[in-house]
Design an enzyme around this catalytic site. Structure first.
Site, PDB file in Angstrom:
ATOM      1  N   HIS A   1      -0.378   0.673   9.669  1.00  0.00           N
ATOM      2  CA  HIS A   1      -1.621   1.207   9.107  1.00  0.00           C
ATOM      3  C   HIS A   1      -2.512   1.746  10.213  1.00  0.00           C
ATOM      4  O   HIS A   1      -3.704   1.930  10.025  1.00  0.00           O
ATOM      5  CB  HIS A   1      -2.385   0.122   8.356  1.00  0.00           C
TER       6      HIS A   1
ATOM      7  N   GLY B   1       1.552   5.290   1.208  1.00  0.00           N
ATOM      8  CA  GLY B   1       1.427   5.938   2.513  1.00  0.00           C
ATOM      9  C   GLY B   1       2.564   5.600   3.457  1.00  0.00           C
ATOM     10  O   GLY B   1       2.591   6.067   4.595  1.00  0.00           O
ATOM     11  N   HIS B   2       3.508   4.755   2.991  1.00  0.00           N
ATOM     12  CA  HIS B   2       4.662   4.364   3.813  1.00  0.00           C
ATOM     13  C   HIS B   2       5.968   4.968   3.287  1.00  0.00           C
ATOM     14  O   HIS B   2       7.051   4.514   3.647  1.00  0.00           O
ATOM     15  CB  HIS B   2       4.805   2.838   3.826  1.00  0.00           C
TER      16      HIS B   2
ATOM     17  N   GLY C   1       0.826  -1.195   0.000  1.00  0.00           N
ATOM     18  CA  GLY C   1       0.000   0.000   0.000  1.00  0.00           C
ATOM     19  C   GLY C   1       0.861   1.246   0.000  1.00  0.00           C
ATOM     20  O   GLY C   1       1.990   1.240   0.498  1.00  0.00           O
TER      21      GLY C   1
END
Lengths: 333, 333
Positions: B220, B56-57, B54
């Site tokens: 997350h 966002g990291h 995903g």
């Protein structure tokens, strides 16, 4: 106040202790004097570069100490100028006989204290000191802590480029000349989505509503041009670039562009903002030669960003590309 | 929700556009497939490394594409696994004839989708694919999105070390062996001071009181071990290291230590935390050979940090020191 700290009074020295533990291969830290030195300083015959200022803007300045950039960085308390004794001791410690350049952001306290240190070092030790005061922030003419424009993002680019000039053996006058060229051709503008909290204060520096942003913010949370309604990244990029492009001509020369985060902004958003900035600059006929995207001159955990443009030339691009080996910027080494 | 974005639905592709504009010297980006490639891939005869997950990291994983690390990174939506078509296309594109290593963080969606991609690539193109699933998080056994331990910070170290092994010409079995050694000897634990907000959701993922922190958090925002009263940096360092040191023996070998920020934590605090971690490790007889302090595997704008320890040896330290030239990690180039 939610922070990863021990006693708020010890934040700077505790962080310096960690910095020293992490980077003892390249730097040494005088914890009493809150000053970070390049490990191999003084370098005989090399012009030495010193910067400094309040803490809370990391990696600036301590993260830029090392081969190709600074010889020393003097750290004040959070958002507070270091004192003349720090800069004077650092000047004496790093002088390799070729003189010392003080790189000073235009904030009243910093300017005054660096001036006193320069006078003391020249009077006491006969060291030749030159100074460059950066004032690249197009947001406001005078502000809470400054007469004239504030010194912000261009300071990072200047420390890299003047550092390279010193490293290749230029003399003090020549290094100062390069520094003036960078400051004269660099412009910045910043904005904030949120405030930050100085540990010793314990409360946010300013207030912003849920649908507001502050445009033209300084790096201590001091007021900018105005509070405006929250806008899209595209609109924010325009609001930051418009005053920059009106203030200086960036066409017909290679530009070095920094998309800088204020400390609390995710990299995902900084890349997104950089995409918007690149699009506008392309449409305006400004050719980006080099870029930096990340957190380089920050305001603790503030969310927001700033853009810095430098109108460069072959000389400045070549100095930019020269090897640098610091915790905050590293290439070619 | 205060973010530097345009339409929340376009965040990933907008950010990838900016990433491509910033790093087109080293990478190329397939915007349709949301995949970042090393510019000179495929490298004939070199084992290729692919990771993904995903978004966002950041900088993980896209920021680790380049010589000495990954050949490709597949980007999902924020906190959402990429789909098998992405990993399959990337596998085909980067294979230089020596096979492909998939580096997968242990989250159910990622594991499933990478497995499908590997099967498809092997069946369709006869490419040999090996996989390593990282599971270094000592916080919880199973969690919201995972069976078994979650894969977190060790993924960064593994991408660097296995990338160096591939770069020096080792074959797929040997690169996989190094990757297994890193995962088997790496442990992590994280904590959060604040939540983060997924753009498409518009609301914070979880709630934390003004005097609370979440210890053992996932990347997350999924729950950790427990909510605890806010503590000092010193106590937090103990709370993170205790379970790590109980879980694996780090004495008598050089350790590589990462003090990682979750995205919204100022560098000042990360250095302060690193100082506390270094002090504890010294007292425990763990010798730090190398370190990283900064934002490497983040959770959007979450404030907090994680610690990763890798029990290394001469081979792993030497691979760690090998040149790397990516937007997120760079030395020796």
């Amino acid at each position: 106040m939610k922070k990863l700290i021990n006693d708020p009074a010890d934040v700077v020295v505790d962080a310096l202790r960690g910095f020293e533990a992490a980077h003892s291969d390249r730097v040494r830290v005088d914890l009493d004097l809150k000053t970070i030195y390049r490990k191999d300083a003084p370098k005989k015959g090399k012009v030495a570069l010193i910067s400094g200022g309040g803490s809370g803007h990391e990696p600036m300045h301590g993260g830029f100490v090392g081969p190709g950039m600074l010889d020393a960085a003097c750290c004040g308390e959070v958002f507070t100028s270091p004192v003349p004794d720090q800069m004077m001791a650092a000047t004496t410690a790093v002088d390799g006989g070729a003189g010392v350049l003080h790189i000073v952001k235009n904030y009243t306290g910093d300017v005054m204290n660096f001036e006193m240190a320069a006078e003391m070092a020249e009077a006491d030790s006969g060291i030749r000191v030159a100074s460059i005061v950066t004032d690249d922030d197009v947001a406001v003419q005078d502000s809470l802590y400054t007469a004239g424009r504030r010194g912000v993002g261009v300071t990072v680019l200047l420390e890299k480029i003047a550092g390279a000039a010193a490293e290749e053996g230029r003399d003090l006058d020549a290094v100062l000349e390069v520094a003036k060229k960078v400051n004269g051709n660099g412009r910045s503008m910043g904005m904030a989505l949120t405030s930050c909290t100085v540990p010793a204060a314990g409360e946010p520096t300013f207030e912003l509503g849920e649908d507001e942003m502050e445009v033209g913010i300084g790096i201590h949370g001091e007021p900018g041009r105005e509070k405006r309604p929250l806008a899209s990244a595209r609109e924010i990029a325009e609001q930051l670039l418009d005053p920059i492009l009106k203030d200086h001509d960036f066409k017909g020369a290679p530009a070095i562009v920094m998309m800088n985060g204020m400390g609390g902004t995710p990299l995902l958003e900084l890349y997104l903002m950089y995409g918007e900035v690149a699009k506008i600059l392309e449409a305006q006929g400004v050719a980006i030669a080099r870029n930096l995207v990340g957190n380089y001159i920050t305001s603790l955990e503030m969310a927001g960003c700033s853009v810095t443009l430098l109108r460069a030339d072959d000389e400045l691009v070549s100095l930019w590309d020269a090897p640098v080996n610091t915790p905050g910027l590293r290439w070619g080494c």
